[in-house]
Design an enzyme around this catalytic site. Structure first.
Site, PDB file in Angstrom:
ATOM      1  N   ASN A 114       0.802  -1.236   0.000  1.00 38.43           N
ATOM      2  CA  ASN A 114       0.000   0.000   0.000  1.00 38.43           C
ATOM      3  C   ASN A 114       0.840   1.294   0.000  1.00 38.43           C
ATOM      4  O   ASN A 114       0.448   2.274  -0.618  1.00 38.43           O
ATOM      5  CB  ASN A 114      -1.045  -0.008   1.117  1.00 38.43           C
ATOM      6  CG  ASN A 114      -0.472  -0.108   2.487  1.00 38.43           C
ATOM      7  OD1 ASN A 114       0.551  -0.745   2.689  1.00 38.43           O
ATOM      8  ND2 ASN A 114      -1.105   0.531   3.446  1.00 38.43           N
ATOM      9  N   GLY A 187       2.097  -6.010   7.298  1.00 33.81           N
ATOM     10  CA  GLY A 187       1.072  -6.629   6.458  1.00 33.81           C
ATOM     11  C   GLY A 187      -0.182  -6.921   7.268  1.00 33.81           C
ATOM     12  O   GLY A 187      -0.419  -6.305   8.314  1.00 33.81           O
ATOM     13  N   SER A 188      -0.948  -7.896   6.802  1.00 31.43           N
ATOM     14  CA  SER A 188      -2.239  -8.183   7.442  1.00 31.43           C
ATOM     15  C   SER A 188      -2.041  -8.945   8.754  1.00 31.43           C
ATOM     16  O   SER A 188      -1.017  -9.614   8.955  1.00 31.43           O
ATOM     17  CB  SER A 188      -3.089  -9.010   6.489  1.00 31.43           C
ATOM     18  OG  SER A 188      -2.412 -10.205   6.187  1.00 31.43           O
ATOM     19  N   GLU A 209       3.914  -5.136  12.202  1.00 34.72           N
ATOM     20  CA  GLU A 209       3.143  -3.914  11.921  1.00 34.72           C
ATOM     21  C   GLU A 209       1.928  -4.363  11.137  1.00 34.72           C
ATOM     22  O   GLU A 209       2.007  -4.632   9.935  1.00 34.72           O
ATOM     23  CB  GLU A 209       4.002  -2.935  11.098  1.00 34.72           C
ATOM     24  CG  GLU A 209       5.270  -2.469  11.797  1.00 34.72           C
ATOM     25  CD  GLU A 209       5.009  -1.427  12.876  1.00 34.72           C
ATOM     26  OE1 GLU A 209       3.927  -0.807  12.876  1.00 34.72           O
ATOM     27  OE2 GLU A 209       5.880  -1.240  13.741  1.00 34.72           O
ATOM     28  N   CYS A 243      -3.070   1.868   6.396  1.00 30.71           N
ATOM     29  CA  CYS A 243      -3.343   1.064   7.601  1.00 30.71           C
ATOM     30  C   CYS A 243      -3.925   1.898   8.734  1.00 30.71           C
ATOM     31  O   CYS A 243      -4.679   1.387   9.555  1.00 30.71           O
ATOM     32  CB  CYS A 243      -2.073   0.377   8.059  1.00 30.71           C
ATOM     33  SG  CYS A 243      -0.718   1.534   8.340  1.00 30.71           S
ATOM     34  N   GLU A 333     -11.305  -5.332   8.072  1.00 33.09           N
ATOM     35  CA  GLU A 333     -10.649  -4.051   7.804  1.00 33.09           C
ATOM     36  C   GLU A 333     -11.067  -3.643   6.385  1.00 33.09           C
ATOM     37  O   GLU A 333     -10.896  -4.423   5.445  1.00 33.09           O
ATOM     38  CB  GLU A 333      -9.123  -4.287   7.873  1.00 33.09           C
ATOM     39  CG  GLU A 333      -8.294  -3.064   7.645  1.00 33.09           C
ATOM     40  CD  GLU A 333      -6.793  -3.402   7.524  1.00 33.09           C
ATOM     41  OE1 GLU A 333      -6.434  -4.585   7.349  1.00 33.09           O
ATOM     42  OE2 GLU A 333      -5.991  -2.469   7.596  1.00 33.09           O
TER      43      GLU A 333
HETATM   44  P1  NAD Z   1      -0.279  -9.269   3.326  1.00 37.61           P
HETATM   45  O1  NAD Z   1      -0.224  -9.698   4.748  1.00 37.61           O
HETATM   46  O2  NAD Z   1      -1.174 -10.013   2.420  1.00 37.61           O
HETATM   47  O3  NAD Z   1       1.183  -9.332   2.660  1.00 37.61           O
HETATM   48  C1  NAD Z   1       2.294  -8.694   3.222  1.00 37.61           C
HETATM   49  C2  NAD Z   1       3.561  -9.422   2.792  1.00 37.61           C
HETATM   50  O4  NAD Z   1       3.511 -10.757   3.255  1.00 37.61           O
HETATM   51  C3  NAD Z   1       3.774  -9.491   1.276  1.00 37.61           C
HETATM   52  O5  NAD Z   1       5.127  -9.222   1.000  1.00 37.61           O
HETATM   53  C4  NAD Z   1       3.402 -10.916   0.929  1.00 37.61           C
HETATM   54  O6  NAD Z   1       4.147 -11.451  -0.148  1.00 37.61           O
HETATM   55  C5  NAD Z   1       3.714 -11.690   2.200  1.00 37.61           C
HETATM   56  N1  NAD Z   1       2.811 -12.832   2.423  1.00 37.61           N
HETATM   57  C6  NAD Z   1       1.514 -12.940   2.052  1.00 37.61           C
HETATM   58  N2  NAD Z   1       1.001 -14.125   2.426  1.00 37.61           N
HETATM   59  C7  NAD Z   1       2.013 -14.794   3.050  1.00 37.61           C
HETATM   60  C8  NAD Z   1       2.106 -16.075   3.677  1.00 37.61           C
HETATM   61  N3  NAD Z   1       1.076 -16.917   3.713  1.00 37.61           N
HETATM   62  N4  NAD Z   1       3.282 -16.424   4.222  1.00 37.61           N
HETATM   63  C9  NAD Z   1       4.347 -15.580   4.202  1.00 37.61           C
HETATM   64  N5  NAD Z   1       4.301 -14.376   3.612  1.00 37.61           N
HETATM   65  C10 NAD Z   1       3.165 -13.959   3.050  1.00 37.61           C
HETATM   66  O7  NAD Z   1      -0.624  -7.712   3.355  1.00 37.61           O
HETATM   67  P2  NAD Z   1      -0.865  -6.732   2.148  1.00 37.61           P
HETATM   68  O8  NAD Z   1      -2.143  -7.081   1.468  1.00 37.61           O
HETATM   69  O9  NAD Z   1       0.358  -6.640   1.314  1.00 37.61           O
HETATM   70  O10 NAD Z   1      -1.012  -5.330   2.910  1.00 37.61           O
HETATM   71  C11 NAD Z   1      -2.192  -4.884   3.468  1.00 37.61           C
HETATM   72  C12 NAD Z   1      -2.236  -5.131   4.957  1.00 37.61           C
HETATM   73  O11 NAD Z   1      -1.082  -4.594   5.581  1.00 37.61           O
HETATM   74  C13 NAD Z   1      -3.406  -4.431   5.628  1.00 37.61           C
HETATM   75  O12 NAD Z   1      -3.955  -5.284   6.603  1.00 37.61           O
HETATM   76  C14 NAD Z   1      -2.795  -3.206   6.254  1.00 37.61           C
HETATM   77  O13 NAD Z   1      -3.508  -2.665   7.337  1.00 37.61           O
HETATM   78  C15 NAD Z   1      -1.463  -3.749   6.673  1.00 37.61           C
HETATM   79  N6  NAD Z   1      -0.499  -2.666   6.827  1.00 37.61           N
HETATM   80  C16 NAD Z   1      -0.033  -2.366   8.061  1.00 37.61           C
HETATM   81  C17 NAD Z   1       0.841  -1.311   8.231  1.00 37.61           C
HETATM   82  C18 NAD Z   1       1.368  -0.935   9.579  1.00 37.61           C
HETATM   83  O14 NAD Z   1       2.317  -0.144   9.619  1.00 37.61           O
HETATM   84  N7  NAD Z   1       0.838  -1.417  10.677  1.00 37.61           N
HETATM   85  C19 NAD Z   1       1.253  -0.591   7.122  1.00 37.61           C
HETATM   86  C20 NAD Z   1       0.750  -0.941   5.879  1.00 37.61           C
HETATM   87  C21 NAD Z   1      -0.106  -1.987   5.742  1.00 37.61           C
END
Ligand code: NAD
Length: 458
Positions: A114, A187-188, A209, A243, A333
């Site tokens: 994002n 990530g999520s 995060e 996020c 979310e």
């Molecule tokens: P995601 O969790 O799907 O992916 C994040 C990363 O994890 C990617 O690089 C992806 O390749 C990897 N990944 C995905 N599935 C995996 C698995 N099963 N095993 C290991 N690695 C895996 O998240 P996204 O869709 O890229 O981002 C959106 C999410 O991130 C939202 O929930 C958002 O709120 C959160 N986010 C949090 C912050 C923060 O600072 N707290 C900042 C930005 C985004």
């Protein structure tokens, strides 16, 4: 990708004294700053190509932030890294006692799409500057940005310092099989749990995060026009794919209509053109999320907005009226440009509503009632918050950024990044010109002195 080879070269690097010197790291940070500046236009183009992110938003929310972070490390790394003298314990007399800051070693950083540049580079700056070697896995959904991240990092750093491993879930899973000294994941929440489980196998410390369903309260005393303006800005920046964006507005019943009137008016001012012509509204990242958001919109009562553009995967700023807490939109979310508006009558009703938002990443309150604002901020557990604005707590690198429980663990930015990527090591230098006799056996005749010391010291 040959992970074993990378890890081996990083181990060798970490044992090299020269590579770890602060002077060397600052020199590298300066080169990084220059290299990012040189590639500024390409970075903006990459983010536009990935999901139509406006250049203005890339400059403000990605490049500005990253430059500020590098500067902060260049200016402060020397001071932060210096050993800290603590008052020596009398029980250790004579001694000098210090805290040393030690890098963890090999750090794995996994980042989302994002804010694909900022969220990959910011933790990398902190990890490298603090003395670690880094493997960085950017998101597979922002391929253009991942390419430019790779170009920049591989221009500035040697492979044993920072290496970029592009790829999707497979790559991430492969990397997680290895033993790291620290894992930094953004990530999520669902994937965060997977990462934490893998890390636990090697007892690797993690920073998580994670996502946020962030409530935004507007009470009857708020400056409604200004509140609407600030909510609209924080919500529709990056098309709600932030996020810490307000997820849902909880508004006091008697001012709901006025707030909606102002929100509509600001949306019309901020985004006057049709979706086809509007270059200030980011697109939705991919088909899956676009479909999910369109379905959420269709399941609910749309008060305003709702237009979509399938070609660019854009959804207009959309207000959703009073969804039930059991509805799908309130169970996940939103992470998109849909903004539910839910009204409440009094403080008790508000408390029941806010209980639904458990450990959010961010929390916003718009009110003129200072006492109430302080009380809400104190009573609720959340990552970070703002009174009378949205999302701006992320701007100041002197504030820690991170979540709690559901929304994450640990924090970063500025000094908090340094703290995250180093551990504190206690060292006592016990002098040899005198040796206190009372700690050694035989203890006969020494109990009285120990009792006196206990009364005196504790
Ligand atoms: P995601 O969790 O799907 O992916 C994040 C990363 O994890 C990617 O690089 C992806 O390749 C990897 N990944 C995905 N599935 C995996 C698995 N099963 N095993 C290991 N690695 C895996 O998240 P996204 O869709 O890229 O981002 C959106 C999410 O991130 C939202 O929930 C958002 O709120 C959160 N986010 C949090 C912050 C923060 O600072 N707290 C900042 C930005 C985004």
């Amino acid at each position: 990708m040959e992970v074993q080879g990378i890890l081996q070269s990083q181990d060798e690097y970490l044992s090299g004294v020269n590579a770890r010197s602060i002077k060397y790291r600052i020199k590298k940070l300066k080169t990084l700053k220059r290299t990012i500046a040189l590639h500024e236009n390409e970075i903006m183009q990459a983010l536009y190509d990935d999901f139509y992110k406006p250049n203005y938003e890339t400059l403000a929310a990605e490049l500005f932030t990253v430059h500020k972070e590098i500067k902060c490390f260049i200016d402060n790394l020397g001071e932060w890294s210096s050993p800290e003298n603590v008052t020596p314990s009398l029980l250790n007399f004579p001694s000098s006692e210090k805290i040393y800051h030690e890098a963890y070693g090999k750090v794995l950083i996994i980042s989302p799409w994002n804010y694909p540049f900022q969220l990959a580079i910011m933790p990398m700056i902190g990890a490298f500057a603090s003395g670690n070697a880094v493997v960085l896995k950017p998101s597979e959904f922002t391929a253009h940005t991942a390419n430019i991240i790779e170009t920049i990092c591989h221009t500035v750093f040697d492979q044993h310092e920072v290496v970029v491993c592009k790829g999707g879930v497979d790559t991430s899973q492969q990397l997680l099989e290895e033993k790291w000294d620290h894992i930094f994941f953004t990530g999520s929440t669902a994937v965060g749990k997977i990462v934490a489980k893998k890390a636990a196998e090697h007892l690797t410390p993690t920073t998580l995060e994670l996502g946020g369903k962030n409530p935004c309260i507007v009470d009857e005393t708020a400056d409604l026009k200004l509140a609407a303006k600030r909510i609209a800005w924080g919500k529709w920046l990056n098309a709600g794919q932030t996020c810490i964006a307000p997820d849902t507005v909880l508004v006091q019943e008697n001012v709901k209509d006025d707030l909606i009137k102002h929100l509509k008016s600001w949306v019309k001012k901020f985004y006057p053109d049709t979706l086809e012509k509007n270059h200030d509204l980011t697109g939705i990242i991919n088909e899956k999320h676009f479909k999910r958001l369109v379905e959420l919109k269709e399941e609910n009562k749309v008060l305003f907005g709702g237009d979509i553009n399938e070609e660019k995967k854009k959804i207009a700023p959309t207000l959703i009226d009073e969804p039930s807490m059991e509805s799908t939109i309130m169970q996940q979310e939103i992470f998109g440009p849909l903004l539910p508006i839910i009204s409440y009558e009094n403080d008790e009703a508000l408390k029941r509503l806010t209980d639904h938002f458990y450990q959010p990443l961010a929390y916003f309150i718009f009110t003129r009632n200072k006492k109430k604002a302080k009380q809400w901020m104190r009573e609720k557990q959340f990552g970070g918050g703002v009174i009378n604005d949205s999302i701006i707590h992320v701007i100041n690198e002197k504030l820690p950024f991170g979540g709690v429980g559901n929304s994450g663990m640990g924090q970063y930015h500025g000094y908090y990044s340094f703290k995250t990527f180093t551990r504190e090591k206690a060292i006592v230098d016990h002098k040899i010109w005198y040796d206190q006799p009372f700690r050694y056996p035989p203890y006969k005749g020494k109990l009285g002195l120990l009792k006196k010391l206990k009364r005196w010291i504790t």
